[in-house]
Design an enzyme around this catalytic site. Sequence first.
Site, PDB file in Angstrom:
ATOM      1  N   ASP A 191       0.861  -1.177   0.000  1.00 54.99           N
ATOM      2  CA  ASP A 191       0.000   0.000   0.000  1.00 54.99           C
ATOM      3  C   ASP A 191       0.903   1.233   0.000  1.00 54.99           C
ATOM      4  O   ASP A 191       1.410   1.648   1.050  1.00 54.99           O
ATOM      5  CB  ASP A 191      -0.906  -0.004   1.231  1.00 54.99           C
ATOM      6  CG  ASP A 191      -1.857   1.185   1.257  1.00 54.99           C
ATOM      7  OD1 ASP A 191      -1.766   2.045   0.341  1.00 54.99           O
ATOM      8  OD2 ASP A 191      -2.674   1.268   2.187  1.00 54.99           O
ATOM      9  N   LYS A 238       0.394   4.194  -0.100  1.00 58.14           N
ATOM     10  CA  LYS A 238      -0.060   5.363   0.652  1.00 58.14           C
ATOM     11  C   LYS A 238       0.490   5.373   2.067  1.00 58.14           C
ATOM     12  O   LYS A 238       0.339   6.361   2.790  1.00 58.14           O
ATOM     13  CB  LYS A 238      -1.596   5.400   0.682  1.00 58.14           C
ATOM     14  CG  LYS A 238      -2.226   5.622  -0.701  1.00 58.14           C
ATOM     15  CD  LYS A 238      -3.737   5.662  -0.610  1.00 58.14           C
ATOM     16  CE  LYS A 238      -4.352   5.872  -1.991  1.00 58.14           C
ATOM     17  NZ  LYS A 238      -5.842   5.876  -1.937  1.00 58.14           N
ATOM     18  N   ARG A 257       0.229   8.760 -13.456  1.00 55.11           N
ATOM     19  CA  ARG A 257       0.224  10.069 -14.113  1.00 55.11           C
ATOM     20  C   ARG A 257       1.428  10.877 -13.619  1.00 55.11           C
ATOM     21  O   ARG A 257       1.927  10.662 -12.502  1.00 55.11           O
ATOM     22  CB  ARG A 257      -1.066  10.825 -13.781  1.00 55.11           C
ATOM     23  CG  ARG A 257      -2.301  10.206 -14.411  1.00 55.11           C
ATOM     24  CD  ARG A 257      -3.424  11.223 -14.477  1.00 55.11           C
ATOM     25  NE  ARG A 257      -4.728  10.596 -14.369  1.00 55.11           N
ATOM     26  CZ  ARG A 257      -5.879  11.255 -14.466  1.00 55.11           C
ATOM     27  NH1 ARG A 257      -5.882  12.562 -14.671  1.00 55.11           N
ATOM     28  NH2 ARG A 257      -7.030  10.627 -14.356  1.00 55.11           N
ATOM     29  N   GLY A 275      -6.686   9.065 -20.066  1.00 48.58           N
ATOM     30  CA  GLY A 275      -6.929   8.551 -21.404  1.00 48.58           C
ATOM     31  C   GLY A 275      -6.795   7.048 -21.467  1.00 48.58           C
ATOM     32  O   GLY A 275      -6.308   6.402 -20.545  1.00 48.58           O
ATOM     33  N   HIS A 276      -7.237   6.498 -22.588  1.00 47.51           N
ATOM     34  CA  HIS A 276      -7.087   5.073 -22.876  1.00 47.51           C
ATOM     35  C   HIS A 276      -6.674   4.915 -24.335  1.00 47.51           C
ATOM     36  O   HIS A 276      -6.602   5.887 -25.096  1.00 47.51           O
ATOM     37  CB  HIS A 276      -8.377   4.304 -22.587  1.00 47.51           C
ATOM     38  CG  HIS A 276      -8.558   3.958 -21.133  1.00 47.51           C
ATOM     39  ND1 HIS A 276      -7.708   3.092 -20.466  1.00 47.51           N
ATOM     40  CD2 HIS A 276      -9.489   4.365 -20.221  1.00 47.51           C
ATOM     41  CE1 HIS A 276      -8.109   2.973 -19.213  1.00 47.51           C
ATOM     42  NE2 HIS A 276      -9.174   3.742 -19.032  1.00 47.51           N
ATOM     43  N   ASP A 277      -6.430   3.666 -24.714  1.00 52.65           N
ATOM     44  CA  ASP A 277      -5.910   3.358 -26.046  1.00 52.65           C
ATOM     45  C   ASP A 277      -6.685   4.078 -27.147  1.00 52.65           C
ATOM     46  O   ASP A 277      -6.104   4.669 -28.072  1.00 52.65           O
ATOM     47  CB  ASP A 277      -5.966   1.838 -26.261  1.00 52.65           C
ATOM     48  CG  ASP A 277      -5.197   1.382 -27.478  1.00 52.65           C
ATOM     49  OD1 ASP A 277      -3.971   1.180 -27.381  1.00 52.65           O
ATOM     50  OD2 ASP A 277      -5.818   1.222 -28.549  1.00 52.65           O
ATOM     51  N   TYR A 323      -5.713   7.753 -27.401  1.00 52.98           N
ATOM     52  CA  TYR A 323      -4.368   8.004 -27.925  1.00 52.98           C
ATOM     53  C   TYR A 323      -4.345   7.818 -29.443  1.00 52.98           C
ATOM     54  O   TYR A 323      -3.729   8.600 -30.172  1.00 52.98           O
ATOM     55  CB  TYR A 323      -3.350   7.083 -27.262  1.00 52.98           C
ATOM     56  CG  TYR A 323      -3.444   7.042 -25.756  1.00 52.98           C
ATOM     57  CD1 TYR A 323      -3.743   8.187 -25.014  1.00 52.98           C
ATOM     58  CD2 TYR A 323      -3.249   5.851 -25.054  1.00 52.98           C
ATOM     59  CE1 TYR A 323      -3.850   8.148 -23.628  1.00 52.98           C
ATOM     60  CE2 TYR A 323      -3.346   5.806 -23.673  1.00 52.98           C
ATOM     61  CZ  TYR A 323      -3.649   6.951 -22.968  1.00 52.98           C
ATOM     62  OH  TYR A 323      -3.756   6.901 -21.598  1.00 52.98           O
ATOM     63  N   ASP A 345      -1.340   1.106 -26.532  1.00 58.77           N
ATOM     64  CA  ASP A 345      -0.840   0.531 -25.281  1.00 58.77           C
ATOM     65  C   ASP A 345       0.375  -0.365 -25.520  1.00 58.77           C
ATOM     66  O   ASP A 345       1.402  -0.235 -24.847  1.00 58.77           O
ATOM     67  CB  ASP A 345      -1.931  -0.303 -24.605  1.00 58.77           C
ATOM     68  CG  ASP A 345      -2.986   0.540 -23.914  1.00 58.77           C
ATOM     69  OD1 ASP A 345      -2.893   1.777 -23.963  1.00 58.77           O
ATOM     70  OD2 ASP A 345      -3.914  -0.036 -23.330  1.00 58.77           O
TER      71      ASP A 345
END
Length: 389
Positions: A69, A71, A94, A134-136, A139, A165
């Site tokens: 974890d 965090k 990100r 975003g996703h494939d 892009y 990807d």
Amino acid sequence: MLSDVKILDLSTLLPGPYASMMLADLGANVLRVESPTRVDLVREMPPKIGDSSVAHQYLNRSKKSIALDLKQPEAIEIIKSLVKEYDVVLEQFRPGVMNRLGIGYEALKAINPKIIYCAITGYGQTGPYKDRAGHDLNYLAIAGISSYSKRKEQSPIPQGIQIADVAGGSLHGVIGILTALHHRQRTGEGQMIDISMTDCAFALNGMSGAGALAGNDVPAAESHLLNGGTFYDYYQTSDGRYLSIGSLEPKFFSGLCQLLDLEHLLPLVNEPSAQQQIKDCFTQAFKQKTYDQWQAIFIDLDLCVEPVLNLKEASEHPQIVARDMIVDVPHPQTGVQKQLGCPIKFSMYQTEYQQAGGKVGADGKQILTELGFSSSRITALEKDGVVTL
């Protein structure tokens, strides 16, 4: 081949895990760091065996796994301890997330100056879209690929594979990592690699991109040699299956026309205005026989005509089988699991598939013990939720 390379993989979903799987196939020692709480869509994707999907087990093959974890401060300290002994860090957060966690490139470089740090993101570490999700599909859209990968007057089609990807993020990530390892071997210097899946997808516009930039020839749907603007296309058989026709070179086109009794098309092959006529003739010709009948005709002919196979059929194709592209990988629950094999063949190296990916955190106790943690300390970390064993 890469048995002296240790890779710490903090990535999720497909691009990073696929890249580290390729490196594991090539012999690298990969430790996958996964979250015990965060939902990974690939892990939950059906079909599943046990507590994870077969896709997750495939992507995690030949890797060790620890569930942390991130965090929690103690988990971050474990990462910092691990990075002292590792060559490569691979992450897919990100931009800025790793810095906020205290394990960004500069922080890890201070611990291990020779570290190679590869960040795979949708849009890269700079630019106005760097923080955008975003996703494939997104892009490919921004990279210009979707605009001409379709039929006229129709919408772009979601692709069956994740092009940005894998061909973008995964493969370019592997190339970057191997290049940086080579550079470090010569100079002793580590470095950061910034992989943008959108950049990489944009670079895949090889032929069309050259024409658009240097010749102002912007491709549209079914307008070019290879995107349906010519007879290079798919054609339906009488029973609803399809054949792929790639007979571009004169000898292949001539042979195909002779076979189909369409010799009158030979003078038209290089006329752009005649391409639809050729396609119409081919369409009618291929509808005269079934898929199996055409298969029997073309099996011994070298004319760049091949059947459109589904994945099960492809896995049984003699060429795929002969190339060892279907492999049996040891699996803790089923004994073995059939998976896609490594496509890179060497004369001096044979890929070893150690095991399918196990449960998340399966190797956590071993990893922590090797770091010098006592049994009581490991138990306390598990109780506090820092690590899941």
